[in-house]
Scaffold this motif. Sequence first.
Motif, PDB file in Angstrom:
ATOM      1  N   GLY A  39      42.660  59.426  28.429  1.00  0.00           N
ATOM      2  CA  GLY A  39      43.613  60.505  28.230  1.00  0.00           C
ATOM      3  C   GLY A  39      44.550  60.116  27.098  1.00  0.00           C
ATOM      4  N   ALA A  40      44.751  61.034  26.167  1.00  0.00           N
ATOM      5  CA  ALA A  40      45.596  60.758  25.001  1.00  0.00           C
ATOM      6  C   ALA A  40      46.655  61.843  24.872  1.00  0.00           C
ATOM      7  N   ASP A  41      47.785  61.458  24.326  1.00  0.00           N
ATOM      8  CA  ASP A  41      48.857  62.404  24.034  1.00  0.00           C
ATOM      9  C   ASP A  41      48.419  63.245  22.837  1.00  0.00           C
ATOM     10  N   PRO A  42      48.331  64.562  22.997  1.00  0.00           N
ATOM     11  CA  PRO A  42      47.889  65.406  21.872  1.00  0.00           C
ATOM     12  C   PRO A  42      48.761  65.248  20.634  1.00  0.00           C
ATOM     13  N   GLU A  43      50.039  65.002  20.832  1.00  0.00           N
ATOM     14  CA  GLU A  43      50.943  64.856  19.690  1.00  0.00           C
ATOM     15  C   GLU A  43      50.573  63.653  18.829  1.00  0.00           C
ATOM     16  N   ASP A  44      50.171  62.539  19.459  1.00  0.00           N
ATOM     17  CA  ASP A  44      49.735  61.359  18.702  1.00  0.00           C
ATOM     18  C   ASP A  44      48.510  61.693  17.853  1.00  0.00           C
ATOM     19  N   LEU A  45      47.573  62.437  18.443  1.00  0.00           N
ATOM     20  CA  LEU A  45      46.346  62.790  17.726  1.00  0.00           C
ATOM     21  C   LEU A  45      46.632  63.749  16.578  1.00  0.00           C
ATOM     22  N   VAL A  46      47.479  64.742  16.831  1.00  0.00           N
ATOM     23  CA  VAL A  46      47.833  65.720  15.792  1.00  0.00           C
ATOM     24  C   VAL A  46      48.559  65.024  14.636  1.00  0.00           C
ATOM     25  N   ASP A  47      49.491  64.142  14.967  1.00  0.00           N
ATOM     26  CA  ASP A  47      50.227  63.429  13.911  1.00  0.00           C
ATOM     27  C   ASP A  47      49.279  62.618  13.033  1.00  0.00           C
ATOM     28  N   PHE A  48      48.328  61.912  13.662  1.00  0.00           N
ATOM     29  CA  PHE A  48      47.386  61.122  12.878  1.00  0.00           C
ATOM     30  C   PHE A  48      46.488  62.017  12.024  1.00  0.00           C
ATOM     31  N   LEU A  49      45.978  63.088  12.622  1.00  0.00           N
ATOM     32  CA  LEU A  49      45.141  64.011  11.842  1.00  0.00           C
ATOM     33  C   LEU A  49      45.900  64.574  10.650  1.00  0.00           C
ATOM     34  N   ASN A  50      47.148  64.934  10.848  1.00  0.00           N
ATOM     35  CA  ASN A  50      47.945  65.457   9.733  1.00  0.00           C
ATOM     36  C   ASN A  50      48.092  64.425   8.618  1.00  0.00           C
ATOM     37  N   GLU A  51      48.225  63.152   8.988  1.00  0.00           N
ATOM     38  CA  GLU A  51      48.276  62.098   7.959  1.00  0.00           C
ATOM     39  C   GLU A  51      46.966  62.038   7.179  1.00  0.00           C
ATOM     40  N   THR A  52      45.842  62.200   7.879  1.00  0.00           N
ATOM     41  CA  THR A  52      44.555  62.163   7.171  1.00  0.00           C
ATOM     42  C   THR A  52      44.427  63.362   6.242  1.00  0.00           C
ATOM     43  N   TYR A  53      44.953  64.522   6.675  1.00  0.00           N
ATOM     44  CA  TYR A  53      44.875  65.727   5.848  1.00  0.00           C
ATOM     45  C   TYR A  53      45.751  65.605   4.602  1.00  0.00           C
ATOM     46  N   GLU A  54      46.805  64.804   4.691  1.00  0.00           N
ATOM     47  CA  GLU A  54      47.625  64.570   3.495  1.00  0.00           C
ATOM     48  C   GLU A  54      46.849  63.767   2.466  1.00  0.00           C
ATOM     49  N   LEU A  55      45.970  62.882   2.925  1.00  0.00           N
ATOM     50  CA  LEU A  55      45.141  62.093   2.002  1.00  0.00           C
ATOM     51  C   LEU A  55      43.969  62.904   1.460  1.00  0.00           C
ATOM     52  N   VAL A  56      43.254  63.555   2.376  1.00  0.00           N
ATOM     53  CA  VAL A  56      42.067  64.329   2.005  1.00  0.00           C
ATOM     54  C   VAL A  56      42.129  65.649   2.774  1.00  0.00           C
ATOM     55  N   GLU A  57      42.308  66.726   2.056  1.00  0.00           N
ATOM     56  CA  GLU A  57      42.367  68.040   2.700  1.00  0.00           C
ATOM     57  C   GLU A  57      41.012  68.378   3.307  1.00  0.00           C
ATOM     58  N   PRO A  58      41.028  69.090   4.437  1.00  0.00           N
ATOM     59  CA  PRO A  58      39.748  69.521   5.011  1.00  0.00           C
ATOM     60  C   PRO A  58      38.940  70.316   3.979  1.00  0.00           C
ATOM     61  N   GLY A  59      37.654  70.010   3.908  1.00  0.00           N
ATOM     62  CA  GLY A  59      36.787  70.675   2.945  1.00  0.00           C
ATOM     63  C   GLY A  59      36.711  69.969   1.602  1.00  0.00           C
ATOM     64  N   GLN A  60      37.562  68.956   1.402  1.00  0.00           N
ATOM     65  CA  GLN A  60      37.579  68.226   0.127  1.00  0.00           C
ATOM     66  C   GLN A  60      36.982  66.826   0.253  1.00  0.00           C
ATOM     67  N   GLU A  61      36.349  66.527   1.367  1.00  0.00           N
ATOM     68  CA  GLU A  61      35.815  65.189   1.606  1.00  0.00           C
ATOM     69  C   GLU A  61      34.807  64.757   0.549  1.00  0.00           C
ATOM     70  N   SER A  62      34.000  65.689   0.074  1.00  0.00           N
ATOM     71  CA  SER A  62      32.945  65.336  -0.889  1.00  0.00           C
ATOM     72  C   SER A  62      33.519  64.813  -2.204  1.00  0.00           C
ATOM     73  N   ARG A  63      34.765  65.110  -2.480  1.00  0.00           N
ATOM     74  CA  ARG A  63      35.392  64.594  -3.712  1.00  0.00           C
ATOM     75  C   ARG A  63      35.624  63.084  -3.623  1.00  0.00           C
ATOM     76  N   TRP A  64      35.585  62.537  -2.411  1.00  0.00           N
ATOM     77  CA  TRP A  64      35.835  61.115  -2.192  1.00  0.00           C
ATOM     78  C   TRP A  64      34.578  60.341  -1.840  1.00  0.00           C
ATOM     79  N   PHE A  65      33.505  61.030  -1.565  1.00  0.00           N
ATOM     80  CA  PHE A  65      32.305  60.401  -1.020  1.00  0.00           C
ATOM     81  C   PHE A  65      31.158  60.602  -1.982  1.00  0.00           C
ATOM     82  N   ASP A  66      30.534  59.528  -2.410  1.00  0.00           N
ATOM     83  CA  ASP A  66      29.423  59.597  -3.352  1.00  0.00           C
ATOM     84  C   ASP A  66      28.103  59.537  -2.576  1.00  0.00           C
ATOM     85  N   PHE A  67      27.538  60.715  -2.270  1.00  0.00           N
ATOM     86  CA  PHE A  67      26.307  60.777  -1.485  1.00  0.00           C
ATOM     87  C   PHE A  67      25.150  60.069  -2.179  1.00  0.00           C
ATOM     88  N   ASP A  68      25.056  60.232  -3.490  1.00  0.00           N
ATOM     89  CA  ASP A  68      23.958  59.596  -4.225  1.00  0.00           C
ATOM     90  C   ASP A  68      24.024  58.082  -4.103  1.00  0.00           C
TER      91      ASP A  68
END
Length: 139
Positions: free
Chosen positions: A98-127
């Motif tokens: 069981g996790a506090d939803p606020e902890d999870l939301v805060d962490f996710l928001n930090e990740t979104y500040e680094l890489v916006e949803p839908g922009q992951e491919s700009r950081w990842f070289d599939f080839d």
Amino acid sequence: MNSEHTEIRSAAMFDLLTSTPVAVEVEFSYSTRDPYAIQVLFNPYGDQSVQWILARDLLADGLLAEAGEGDVRIWPVMDELDVVVLEFTTPAGQARFGADPEDLVDFLNETYELVEPGQESRWFDFDQEMAMLSGDAKQ
């Protein structure tokens, strides 16, 4: 592809959901090197830490409704507890936390500040990743 990579970490406490819940220290980490994934390290400072890697989208989806199939499932319990349940399954057994939803939301928001949803491919070289998997990577 962006070349300056960043990693963030955040600590939280989860409850291992047993007949008597047990507090477990957890460390989340997210890196722009693998922008699709979040690493969750259980008992990060203990002798027997356990690491799981889960999709960032799975964690986000699990905050709103039941999400996941197979090894990792996540769902909210919005009653007097206000908790998000994370369930991990292996051939050796199953664990629910069981996790506090606020902890999870805060962490996710930090990740979104680094890489916006839908922009992951700009950081990842599939080839490059495919070349590494096939043994064709240039050193």
